[in-house]
Every structure is written in C-alpha cells, then in structure tokens.
Design an enzyme around this catalytic site. Structure first.
Site, short mmCIF file in Angstrom:
data_model
loop_
_atom_site.label_atom_id
_atom_site.label_comp_id
_atom_site.label_asym_id
_atom_site.label_seq_id
_atom_site.Cartn_x
_atom_site.Cartn_y
_atom_site.Cartn_z
CG ASN A 117 -1.94 -1.16 1.12
OD1 ASN A 117 -2.02 -1.82 0.10
ND2 ASN A 117 -2.66 -1.41 2.20
CB THR A 162 -17.39 39.32 -29.07
OG1 THR A 162 -18.21 40.21 -29.84
CG2 THR A 162 -16.19 40.09 -28.54
CG HIS A 163 -21.39 37.24 -29.30
ND1 HIS A 163 -22.12 36.71 -28.27
CD2 HIS A 163 -21.00 38.48 -28.87
CE1 HIS A 163 -22.20 37.58 -27.27
NE2 HIS A 163 -21.51 38.66 -27.61
CB SER A 284 -10.86 13.51 -48.78
OG SER A 284 -11.90 12.69 -49.26
CE LYS A 290 -12.53 18.51 -47.34
NZ LYS A 290 -13.47 17.54 -46.77
CD GLU A 297 -10.95 17.83 -38.46
OE1 GLU A 297 -12.09 17.39 -38.54
OE2 GLU A 297 -10.11 17.72 -39.38
CE1 TYR A 324 -4.28 0.61 -2.67
CE2 TYR A 324 -5.21 -1.44 -1.85
CZ TYR A 324 -4.72 -0.68 -2.89
OH TYR A 324 -4.66 -1.21 -4.15
N1 ARG Z 1 -1.72 -3.37 -7.43
C1 ARG Z 1 -2.13 -2.65 -6.28
C2 ARG Z 1 -2.52 -1.22 -6.67
O1 ARG Z 1 -2.29 -0.86 -7.74
C3 ARG Z 1 -1.02 -2.60 -5.28
C4 ARG Z 1 -1.45 -2.46 -3.86
C5 ARG Z 1 -2.22 -3.63 -3.47
N2 ARG Z 1 -2.34 -3.75 -2.06
C6 ARG Z 1 -3.04 -4.72 -1.55
N3 ARG Z 1 -3.07 -4.78 -0.27
N4 ARG Z 1 -3.72 -5.56 -2.25
O2 ARG Z 1 -3.09 -0.48 -5.90
#
Ligand code: ARG
Length: 468
Positions: A117, A162-163, A284, A290, A297, A324
């Site tokens: 995490n 403008t516009h 085109s 063209k 675009e 997380y």
């Molecule tokens: N692949 C996970 C992500 O992108 C990594 C962290 C995952 N942590 C866990 N406890 N499963 O967030």
C-alpha cells in the site's frame, strides 16, 4: 493464462489453501498496465533496502544482494527479457518474486517494514512527479513556438471576434499571445501539482505505520521527495495528486482544443486565414481536392479523453472509506492515458505552429470589413464631449444607413456623418485600422507596442522558468 499452481505459490498465500479462481486472477491482476512503473518500483525498493541496512534492520550483505538483484531485474525489463506473470498479480509482486528467485533469502527480507500500500503510493507519486515535469516542459516548448510565431507575424492584423462575429481589429500576435498566457497558467498548475505530489508515503506500512526503527527522511532524500507524509492513513489512500495531474491536464487540453478550433476555422475556405503545411494535413480518400486539418481536430477531440479521466479519478475516490482500498488500483490506466494523450497533443500542436502560413492580405481586409471601426468612431465622438451612449446611437444609425445604401464608412461624405451627429469633423476620415490599433497601447491592449512589450515579458518569463 498461467496457472497459479496452488494458493501457497502467491507471496501472500500463507493462509490460503485453494487456488485463485481464474476469473478472479484476471480481474485482480494489474500487471498488464502497472508494469509501466517498474523503474519507479525498483528505485523505491533500492532506497528502502539501503535505509533498512543503514538502520541495522537488515544486514549489509543482504542489502548488496537486493540492490544487485534489483538492478539486474531492471536491466532485464529494459531489454524486454523479463517474463511478467499474471499469477504474480502486479508489478510489485512480479519484481519481488523474481528477486527471490534470483537471490533467495535476502530477497525475502526486502518487504520488511513495508506494505504494497505504501509501496504503490510511492511508485505512483514518482511517476506522476516526472509526468508533471514532462508536461511543463512540453508546454514551455509550445509557448516558445507561439511566441516565435507572434514575433514572425508581429504586424499581421486580423478581425477580433466576440460571438464569432467580427468585432474590432486586433493583431494576430495579440491573439496568439492570449494562448501563450493560458499555457503559462497551465505550466504553473503542473508545477503546483508537482509540489503536492512530491511527498513520500513510504513508511506508512499497510495503514498504521510500521514497527521498525526506519528512517523515512533518508528514503525521501534518496528519492528526491521534499517531505514525508504526516498521516499514514491518508498517505496510503490519498490519490489527490492524481486528481491534481488530471485537473491540470484537463484544463491544458481544453486550452489546446480552443487553439485547435481556431486553426480548423482559419483553415476553412470561409475564413481562408491560414494554409496548412502538407506535413500537418491529410487528404480525403474520395474528394481529391481536400486538405483536412486532422491534427487540430484530433487535438480538439482527444481533449475528451483527458477530461473523462479527471472525472474517472474523482469518481474512483468518491466515497472510499479510509484507508487503502483496491479501488485505487484503477488509478493507473487513466493516469497513463492522460499523460500520453497530453504530451502527444501538446507536442504535435507545438510542431505545427511554426508551419502555419497566414494570408495576411485577406486577414487585413477582413479586419476592417463589417464596420469593425464602429467602436472607434463612437469613441471619436465621445472624445469630443458627446456622451458615449449618444455616440453609440449615432454610429449605429450610420451603420444602418451604410447597410441600406450598400456603403462602407469610407464611402460616406462628411455631410452624411454630420446628419448622424453634428460633432463629426473631417478628421473622422483619419480613423483607420492603424489608428484603431495605435489607440490601444494600454497595458494588455492590442496596440503594436503594447503587444511587443507583452511578448518581451512573456519571453523573459519563459527564460526565467527554464533558468536560461
Ligand atoms: N496493485 C495494487 C494497486 O495498484 C497494489 C497495492 C495492493 N495492495 C493490496 N493490499 N492488495 O493499488
């Protein structure tokens, strides 16, 4: 799909007896996209291992084996020789498992005092930080191209709108420099996004911090982070920095889409202001005559993706409880897409800008057509003491008369002017395009000296930013 070969084959498989369902494996894995973070992941792991050894948490011999092994893996991935495995889920586990295969037990110590995490948050911040720098650099190159074009076209005039109705004559350089201002603000926004991104989450563990005597500041220093996160729960779950990137990117591509729209309009037969270079136009398959402004675009059209990705990131975060959640794995594809789309769009437009060939005579004619000097004539009366509202009405009557009689202001006699208002004098005929521009030499105006001064200031600003 590679088989899992038993639940215990997973690095997290200790408490698992059964295999992962094949659909779940595919659903859960992020290796197909997060492999793009391998350099960041390895840099983070090396910094972590060095710090662990310095703090006496792992042996120096283990550190050396880890660093050597990770560098070898990086070389293998660089060379396209690394076998990414979906059963190893993500980039973090792919690298860690490969390290263990390579160096054995020392590799099994790398994940001490760390969680995926805080690891993934660190990797993604490293990536986003570099992306902010690349975006700022690309925008600076675009600004330089716009300023160079404004310099080349310093006395080209055009109708201001403008516009989308012709309003008052302006310098093309003033119009181009308006975009340079927008892209300057965008550059600033990326610098601000970078500053908020540049905080180290590693050391937050899974959510609550870690139980080892780690030195977070040493890791921050090695990875170039300006500070360390203050709250472990926030650090592992915060993806605001990704929203920051998307926000800055979305506004930048909105600006790019506006410029692109101008180019599409200008290249039309209706405007006929600009001729596109062959290298930046397409033909085109059916209409031989063209020449299409596809680059402009596409730059306009691709802005939709980047705007969509901002909404994706906000929606992904909305309602997530601390800390997380796996939802956050969804942050990466949209981020990568915005980074790629933004850079490509900005770079291609920057390359096209110097190739724009303007039809100066046609733009000059358009600049004074359609009574574009009407405001200046009203201002003439106002300078002679006529209240502006009365002046406005008198010139409005003159316009109506011209339209009835199929005339331009230049065709009117002094008597005709005087019928509209007695304060008119012969010198009203001196009001022309040059006079209209010269009357607007205030700061921020379209007077030639004011525009040149603004351009000089913009050049200085750009040079200061790049430290040149
Ligand atoms: N692949 C996970 C992500 O992108 C990594 C962290 C995952 N942590 C866990 N406890 N499963 O967030």
């Amino acid at each position: 799909m590679t088989s899992t070969g038993g639940g215990s084959a997973k690095l997290w498989g200790g408490r698992f007896a059964a295999d992962t369902n094949a659909l779940v494996e595919a659903f859960n894995a992020s290796i197909d996209f997060d492999r793009r973070l391998y350099r960041e992941d390895i840099a983070g792991s090396i910094a972590h291992a060095r710090m662990l050894a310095k703090q006496g948490i792992i042996a120096e011999a283990d550190r050396d084996a880890i660093v050597g092994g990770l560098e070898a893996i990086r070389a293998e991935i660089d060379a396209g020789q690394f076998a990414f495995r979906i059963d190893r889920e993500d980039i973090h586990l792919n690298i860690e498992a490969a390290l263990i295969e390579r160096i054995g037990d020392a590799g099994r110590r790398l994940h001490t005092a760390r969680s995926r995490n805080d690891q993934v948050a660190t990797d993604t911040r490293l990536f986003a930080r570099a992306a902010c720098d690349e975006a700022a650099d690309a925008l600076r190159a675009l600004r330089a191209a716009l300023l160079a074009l404004a310099e080349r076209e310093h006395d080209t005039v055009m109708p201001g709108y403008t516009h989308l109705q012709r309003a008052q004559p302006i310098l093309l350089a003033h119009h181009l420099q308006a975009y340079e201002e927008m892209f300057t603000r965008d550059t600033e926004r990326f610098a601000q996004a970078r500053a908020r991104t540049n905080v180290l989450p590693l050391g937050s563990g899974a959510l609550a911090g870690v139980t080892y005597p780690i030195d977070r500041n040493a890791v921050a220093e090695e990875l170039g982070f300006a500070s360390i996160s203050a709250n472990s729960l926030d650090a592992v779950s915060d993806r605001d920095f990704i929203v920051d990137y998307h926000s800055a990117a979305a506004l930048a591509v909105v600006h790019l889409s506006r410029l692109s729209e101008e180019i599409v309009l200008w290249a039309s037969s209706e405007f006929g202001f600009v001729r596109l270079d062959d290298a930046f136009a397409t033909g085109s398959s059916i209409m031989p005559q063209k020449k299409n402004p596809d680059v402009a675009e596409l730059a306009r059209g691709k802005s939709a993706r980047v705007i969509g990705n901002l909404v994706q990131a906000l929606t992904m975060l909305k309602g997530q409880p601390l800390a997380y959640n796996k939802d956050n794995q969804e942050d990466k594809e949209a981020l990568f897409d915005s980074v790629d789309t933004l850079l490509l769009s900005v770079r291609v437009v920057a390359a096209m800008v110097p190739t724009l060939a303007f039809d100066r005579a046609r733009m000059r004619a358009a600049a004074v057509a359609n009574f574009a000097l009407a405001t200046d004539i009203a201002d003439y009366l106002a300078r002679r003491g006529v209240p502006f509202r009365d002046a406005h009405e008198a010139v409005g009557a003159l316009v109506a008369r011209c339209e009835r009689e199929g005339k331009r202001f230049e065709d009117l006699t002094l008597e005709a002017y005087r019928e509209a208002h007695p304060a008119f004098d012969d010198d009203v005929r001196e009001l022309d395009l040059e006079a209209a521009l010269a009357a607007r030499e205030l700061p921020g105006g379209t007077g030639p000296r004011a525009v040149a001064a603004a351009r000089a200031a913009a050049h200085t600003r750009l040079r200061t930013e790049v430290g040149a």
